[in-house]
Design a protein around this motif. Sequence first.
Motif, short mmCIF file in Angstrom:
data_model
loop_
_atom_site.label_atom_id
_atom_site.label_comp_id
_atom_site.label_asym_id
_atom_site.label_seq_id
_atom_site.Cartn_x
_atom_site.Cartn_y
_atom_site.Cartn_z
N HIS A 45 -72.03 5.86 52.64
CA HIS A 45 -71.59 7.00 53.46
C HIS A 45 -72.15 6.89 54.87
CE1 HIS A 45 -70.04 8.57 49.77
NE2 HIS A 45 -71.22 8.48 49.22
N ARG A 48 -70.24 3.88 59.89
CA ARG A 48 -68.94 3.22 60.06
C ARG A 48 -67.86 3.86 59.19
NH1 ARG A 48 -69.01 -1.32 63.17
NH2 ARG A 48 -71.13 -1.89 63.73
N SER A 49 -68.21 4.20 57.96
CA SER A 49 -67.24 4.87 57.09
C SER A 49 -66.93 6.25 57.65
CB SER A 49 -67.80 5.01 55.67
OG SER A 49 -68.25 3.77 55.20
N GLN A 50 -67.94 6.92 58.18
CA GLN A 50 -67.75 8.26 58.76
C GLN A 50 -66.81 8.23 59.95
OE1 GLN A 50 -68.43 11.36 57.79
NE2 GLN A 50 -69.11 10.35 55.93
N TYR A 53 -63.43 7.81 58.70
CA TYR A 53 -63.06 9.07 58.06
C TYR A 53 -62.56 10.08 59.09
CZ TYR A 53 -63.64 13.60 55.82
OH TYR A 53 -63.42 14.87 55.36
N GLN A 64 -62.33 10.72 51.06
CA GLN A 64 -63.48 9.88 51.41
C GLN A 64 -63.01 8.50 51.84
OE1 GLN A 64 -67.40 9.98 49.17
NE2 GLN A 64 -66.10 11.08 47.75
N VAL A 65 -63.85 7.81 52.58
CA VAL A 65 -63.55 6.43 52.97
C VAL A 65 -64.62 5.52 52.39
CG1 VAL A 65 -63.47 4.84 54.93
CG2 VAL A 65 -62.34 7.06 55.10
N PHE A 66 -64.17 4.44 51.74
CA PHE A 66 -65.09 3.48 51.14
C PHE A 66 -64.80 2.09 51.69
CE2 PHE A 66 -64.11 6.75 48.04
CZ PHE A 66 -65.36 7.13 47.57
N ALA A 67 -65.80 1.44 52.23
CA ALA A 67 -65.58 0.05 52.65
C ALA A 67 -66.72 -0.81 52.14
CB ALA A 67 -65.48 -0.03 54.16
N SER A 221 -58.17 9.12 48.89
CA SER A 221 -59.30 8.43 49.50
C SER A 221 -58.81 7.05 49.94
CB SER A 221 -60.45 8.28 48.51
OG SER A 221 -60.99 9.55 48.23
N GLY A 223 -59.91 2.97 50.79
CA GLY A 223 -60.93 1.94 50.63
C GLY A 223 -60.46 0.63 51.23
#
Length: 228
Positions: A45, A48-50, A53, A64-67, A221, A223
Amino acid sequence: MKDVFREFLNLLFPPLCALCEEALVKSETFLCTNCKADLPHIQLHGERSQFLYQKLSATFPVKQVFAYLLYQKAGSTQKLLQLLKYKNYPELGTELGRHFGTRLAKEGYTEAFDLIVPVPLHTSKFEQRGYNQSEMFANGLSEGLGVPVDAELIIRIKASSTQTRKSRIERWLNVSTIFEVQQIENVRGKRILLLDDVITTGATVEACGEVLVAAGCTELSVGAIAIA
Ligand SMILES: [Zn+2]
């Protein structure tokens, strides 16, 4: 018999690490333990994911964003993605998906999604490459998380032209009419994890996400194997 033959071949030509090209030991697949540990993992979290997002939230309600990895020019992620996309290494995508899926499962995401949907390739590109790299990643992630994949839910009705020299608006226009949901009843009420290979501008997942939201998924979400 087949396994004996394979072991014999491995003895003569041991499989090499995709990054450092050292011989792999039996418990290793595609990457040696050192290279696997040295991959530029992205904090789940983190900043970069934020950032991504926030950007996607302007277009559709993203949950949510997941990388998995950080993409840097000439870095190990770029090398892995080149092998995956252009050198006929589909299994590498599945292996990376397994790593990431295991990590997400440890963080408690096994019940978070109903369906994993890879961003589709246009048929012409699919035929040329023989596989969809995002689908390979999705298959590995599915194993790690225990969530099914639907690679036929969305189709790409138009191949997008190259994105690099376009403005943000032009890029958006370019992708906004290229995806179509096939079975709306399979989207309605679902919590979907949409997967891409690399997210740079976010325009592709924006366009894909929009059609899923319009088709009535309850949560979406996003990813990726890597974000730039
Ligand atoms: Zn290595």
